[in-house]
Design a protein around this motif. Structure first.
Motif, PDB file in Angstrom:
ATOM      1  N   MET A   1      73.720  33.413   7.328  1.00 32.94           N
ATOM      2  CA  MET A   1      72.971  33.961   8.466  1.00 32.94           C
ATOM      3  C   MET A   1      72.182  32.843   9.162  1.00 32.94           C
ATOM      4  O   MET A   1      71.409  32.134   8.526  1.00 32.94           O
ATOM      5  N   GLU A   2      72.401  32.686  10.462  1.00 33.39           N
ATOM      6  CA  GLU A   2      71.668  31.705  11.246  1.00 33.39           C
ATOM      7  C   GLU A   2      70.343  32.332  11.710  1.00 33.39           C
ATOM      8  O   GLU A   2      70.299  33.507  12.101  1.00 33.39           O
ATOM      9  N   ILE A   3      69.271  31.547  11.671  1.00 35.57           N
ATOM     10  CA  ILE A   3      67.951  32.043  12.066  1.00 35.57           C
ATOM     11  C   ILE A   3      67.552  31.453  13.412  1.00 35.57           C
ATOM     12  O   ILE A   3      67.650  30.242  13.635  1.00 35.57           O
ATOM     13  N   VAL A   4      67.092  32.325  14.311  1.00 33.51           N
ATOM     14  CA  VAL A   4      66.520  31.905  15.586  1.00 33.51           C
ATOM     15  C   VAL A   4      65.030  32.242  15.546  1.00 33.51           C
ATOM     16  O   VAL A   4      64.647  33.414  15.480  1.00 33.51           O
ATOM     17  N   ALA A   5      64.192  31.214  15.563  1.00 31.83           N
ATOM     18  CA  ALA A   5      62.737  31.419  15.565  1.00 31.83           C
ATOM     19  C   ALA A   5      62.256  31.421  17.012  1.00 31.83           C
ATOM     20  O   ALA A   5      62.537  30.492  17.776  1.00 31.83           O
ATOM     21  N   PHE A   6      61.541  32.482  17.389  1.00 34.88           N
ATOM     22  CA  PHE A   6      61.043  32.645  18.748  1.00 34.88           C
ATOM     23  C   PHE A   6      59.551  32.308  18.804  1.00 34.88           C
ATOM     24  O   PHE A   6      58.761  32.844  18.023  1.00 34.88           O
ATOM     25  N   LEU A   7      59.177  31.472  19.772  1.00 35.44           N
ATOM     26  CA  LEU A   7      57.790  31.024  19.913  1.00 35.44           C
ATOM     27  C   LEU A   7      57.265  31.465  21.273  1.00 35.44           C
ATOM     28  O   LEU A   7      57.772  31.043  22.319  1.00 35.44           O
ATOM     29  N   HIS A   8      56.256  32.307  21.255  1.00 35.16           N
ATOM     30  CA  HIS A   8      55.759  32.924  22.490  1.00 35.16           C
ATOM     31  C   HIS A   8      54.840  31.996  23.289  1.00 35.16           C
ATOM     32  O   HIS A   8      54.379  30.958  22.811  1.00 35.16           O
ATOM     33  N   GLY A   9      54.552  32.424  24.507  1.00 36.44           N
ATOM     34  CA  GLY A   9      53.649  31.688  25.377  1.00 36.44           C
ATOM     35  C   GLY A   9      52.211  32.129  25.188  1.00 36.44           C
ATOM     36  O   GLY A   9      51.925  33.113  24.504  1.00 36.44           O
ATOM     37  N   LEU A  10      51.299  31.395  25.799  1.00 38.53           N
ATOM     38  CA  LEU A  10      49.879  31.711  25.712  1.00 38.53           C
ATOM     39  C   LEU A  10      49.600  33.044  26.401  1.00 38.53           C
ATOM     40  O   LEU A  10      50.003  33.260  27.540  1.00 38.53           O
ATOM     41  N   GLY A  11      48.929  33.946  25.692  1.00 38.16           N
ATOM     42  CA  GLY A  11      48.655  35.268  26.238  1.00 38.16           C
ATOM     43  C   GLY A  11      49.640  36.321  25.777  1.00 38.16           C
ATOM     44  O   GLY A  11      49.390  37.510  25.935  1.00 38.16           O
ATOM     45  N   ALA A  62      66.458  26.087  11.527  1.00 40.41           N
ATOM     46  CA  ALA A  62      66.480  27.212  12.462  1.00 40.41           C
ATOM     47  C   ALA A  62      66.711  26.732  13.885  1.00 40.41           C
ATOM     48  O   ALA A  62      66.379  25.590  14.243  1.00 40.41           O
ATOM     49  N   HIS A  63      67.267  27.612  14.708  1.00 37.49           N
ATOM     50  CA  HIS A  63      67.299  27.413  16.145  1.00 37.49           C
ATOM     51  C   HIS A  63      65.921  27.828  16.666  1.00 37.49           C
ATOM     52  O   HIS A  63      65.392  28.864  16.264  1.00 37.49           O
ATOM     53  N   LEU A  64      65.327  27.040  17.559  1.00 38.76           N
ATOM     54  CA  LEU A  64      64.011  27.364  18.105  1.00 38.76           C
ATOM     55  C   LEU A  64      64.127  27.719  19.573  1.00 38.76           C
ATOM     56  O   LEU A  64      64.716  26.968  20.358  1.00 38.76           O
ATOM     57  N   CYS A  65      63.563  28.857  19.942  1.00 35.46           N
ATOM     58  CA  CYS A  65      63.552  29.323  21.330  1.00 35.46           C
ATOM     59  C   CYS A  65      62.102  29.540  21.728  1.00 35.46           C
ATOM     60  O   CYS A  65      61.425  30.413  21.183  1.00 35.46           O
ATOM     61  N   GLY A  66      61.599  28.729  22.653  1.00 39.02           N
ATOM     62  CA  GLY A  66      60.193  28.810  23.027  1.00 39.02           C
ATOM     63  C   GLY A  66      59.995  28.995  24.512  1.00 39.02           C
ATOM     64  O   GLY A  66      60.757  28.468  25.333  1.00 39.02           O
ATOM     65  N   LEU A  67      58.959  29.748  24.868  1.00 37.20           N
ATOM     66  CA  LEU A  67      58.592  29.992  26.258  1.00 37.20           C
ATOM     67  C   LEU A  67      57.240  29.362  26.551  1.00 37.20           C
ATOM     68  O   LEU A  67      56.260  29.632  25.852  1.00 37.20           O
ATOM     69  N   SER A  68      57.164  28.506  27.576  1.00 35.89           N
ATOM     70  CA  SER A  68      55.921  27.903  28.030  1.00 35.89           C
ATOM     71  C   SER A  68      55.248  27.131  26.891  1.00 35.89           C
ATOM     72  O   SER A  68      55.786  26.132  26.425  1.00 35.89           O
ATOM     73  N   LEU A  69      54.099  27.578  26.416  1.00 35.07           N
ATOM     74  CA  LEU A  69      53.456  26.917  25.281  1.00 35.07           C
ATOM     75  C   LEU A  69      54.406  26.873  24.089  1.00 35.07           C
ATOM     76  O   LEU A  69      54.493  25.860  23.373  1.00 35.07           O
ATOM     77  N   GLY A  70      55.136  27.954  23.867  1.00 34.81           N
ATOM     78  CA  GLY A  70      56.098  27.994  22.768  1.00 34.81           C
ATOM     79  C   GLY A  70      57.179  26.944  22.906  1.00 34.81           C
ATOM     80  O   GLY A  70      57.675  26.401  21.914  1.00 34.81           O
ATOM     81  N   ALA A  71      57.569  26.624  24.151  1.00 31.41           N
ATOM     82  CA  ALA A  71      58.572  25.584  24.375  1.00 31.41           C
ATOM     83  C   ALA A  71      58.027  24.223  23.974  1.00 31.41           C
ATOM     84  O   ALA A  71      58.738  23.389  23.399  1.00 31.41           O
ATOM     85  N   MET A  72      56.755  23.980  24.262  1.00 35.41           N
ATOM     86  CA  MET A  72      56.142  22.705  23.889  1.00 35.41           C
ATOM     87  C   MET A  72      56.027  22.582  22.371  1.00 35.41           C
ATOM     88  O   MET A  72      56.244  21.508  21.804  1.00 35.41           O
ATOM     89  N   ILE A  73      55.717  23.681  21.709  1.00 36.18           N
ATOM     90  CA  ILE A  73      55.636  23.665  20.240  1.00 36.18           C
ATOM     91  C   ILE A  73      57.023  23.458  19.642  1.00 36.18           C
ATOM     92  O   ILE A  73      57.192  22.709  18.668  1.00 36.18           O
ATOM     93  N   ALA A  74      58.031  24.100  20.223  1.00 36.41           N
ATOM     94  CA  ALA A  74      59.406  23.930  19.741  1.00 36.41           C
ATOM     95  C   ALA A  74      59.830  22.465  19.865  1.00 36.41           C
ATOM     96  O   ALA A  74      60.430  21.894  18.943  1.00 36.41           O
ATOM     97  N   LEU A  75      59.513  21.854  21.001  1.00 34.75           N
ATOM     98  CA  LEU A  75      59.865  20.445  21.217  1.00 34.75           C
ATOM     99  C   LEU A  75      59.136  19.553  20.219  1.00 34.75           C
ATOM    100  O   LEU A  75      59.737  18.638  19.643  1.00 34.75           O
ATOM    101  N   GLN A  76      57.855  19.828  20.004  1.00 35.25           N
ATOM    102  CA  GLN A  76      57.087  19.046  19.033  1.00 35.25           C
ATOM    103  C   GLN A  76      57.661  19.193  17.626  1.00 35.25           C
ATOM    104  O   GLN A  76      57.706  18.224  16.857  1.00 35.25           O
ATOM    105  N   LEU A  90      64.346  25.671  25.608  1.00 28.40           N
ATOM    106  CA  LEU A  90      63.016  25.371  26.139  1.00 28.40           C
ATOM    107  C   LEU A  90      62.883  26.034  27.505  1.00 28.40           C
ATOM    108  O   LEU A  90      63.452  25.576  28.491  1.00 28.40           O
ATOM    109  N   ALA A  91      62.131  27.117  27.564  1.00 23.22           N
ATOM    110  CA  ALA A  91      61.965  27.881  28.800  1.00 23.22           C
ATOM    111  C   ALA A  91      60.580  27.634  29.387  1.00 23.22           C
ATOM    112  O   ALA A  91      59.568  27.864  28.721  1.00 23.22           O
ATOM    113  N   ALA A  92      60.550  27.140  30.621  1.00 28.32           N
ATOM    114  CA  ALA A  92      59.291  26.901  31.336  1.00 28.32           C
ATOM    115  C   ALA A  92      58.358  25.992  30.547  1.00 28.32           C
ATOM    116  O   ALA A  92      57.156  26.218  30.484  1.00 28.32           O
TER     117      ALA A  92
END
Length: 221
Positions: A1-11, A62-76, A90-92
């Motif tokens: 099973m492949e895992i996709v970790a989702f990282l949300h944005g601020l707010g 894991a595959h990382l999918c991040g939005l806004s702040l989450g994208a910056m954390i995924a990249l880090q 990396l979204a927005a």
């Protein structure tokens, strides 16, 4: 099973990814993570939190999918822990946020009352801590070090993030930036070809499976 970790944005919170988690194809499981805690905030420490969350779940990579702040954390996370990241969406995201704009936002936010500043799951103190950390961020010289398949997403009317999206796509070897005209303003990033498509497209982009689809993604932040 492949895992996709989702990282949300601020707010937002982990629950904002419910639609994307449900839309993942067979063979993939979504794990929405909370990117904020009650203490201070730093991108490096947030990336460490992502790794610890994967450790608790017994996930090696894991595959990382991040939005806004989450994208910056995924990249880090991909930069600091490359062995733990299979691919990125990396979204927005941002590379080097405008210093003057960030400084102005901090000044205004300090003056506003808690009830005005607090957003979703983030308190005023958390918002200020995040803004301070983001204001000091500069990924410019590190992008070439990213060694995993990367999909960059941004809406065509998301003018605040579109230059950074192009910089990410140009700086990360082999990164893909679909035509931004396929999606709209910040609140419509998922439109046709946005976060929803990206969340399902991570495995395809990584060469694992072929999948597609589109729907609305979580809000901006």
């Amino acid at each position: 099973m492949e895992i996709v970790a989702f990282l949300h944005g601020l707010g937002d919170g982990p629950e904002s990814w419910a639609h994307q988690v449900a839309a993942l194809p067979p063979g993939f499981a979504g794990v929405p993570l909370d990117v904020l805690d009650d203490g201070g905030f730093g991108l490096a420490s947030a990336a460490e939190d992502v790794v610890r969350a994967l450790d608790r779940r017994g996930v090696e990579r894991a595959h990382l999918c991040g939005l806004s702040l989450g994208a910056m954390i995924a990249l880090q996370t991909a930069l600091g822990h490359p062995d733990r990241v299979a691919s990125l969406v990396l979204a927005a995201g941002q590379v080097r946020p405008p210093r003057l704009l960030m400084a102005a936002q901090l000044v205004v936010m300090r003056l506003l009352p808690e009830r005005v500043v607090a957003s979703g799951s983030a308190s005023k103190a958390q918002m200020l801590a995040v803004l301070r950390a983001v204001a000091d961020t500069d990924f410019s010289d590190a992008l070439a070090s990213v060694g995993v398949p990367t999909l960059v997403l941004c809406g065509s009317r998301d003018r605040a993030n579109l230059p950074a999206a192009r910089t990410l796509a140009a700086g990360i070897l082999g990164a893909e930036l679909p035509d931004p005209r396929g999606s709209g303003a910040p609140g419509e990033r998922a439109g046709s070809g946005g976060v929803q498509r990206g969340a399902r497209g991570v495995p395809d982009h990584a060469g694992v499976i072929h999948s597609g689809g589109d729907a609305e993604g979580p809000g901006s932040g």
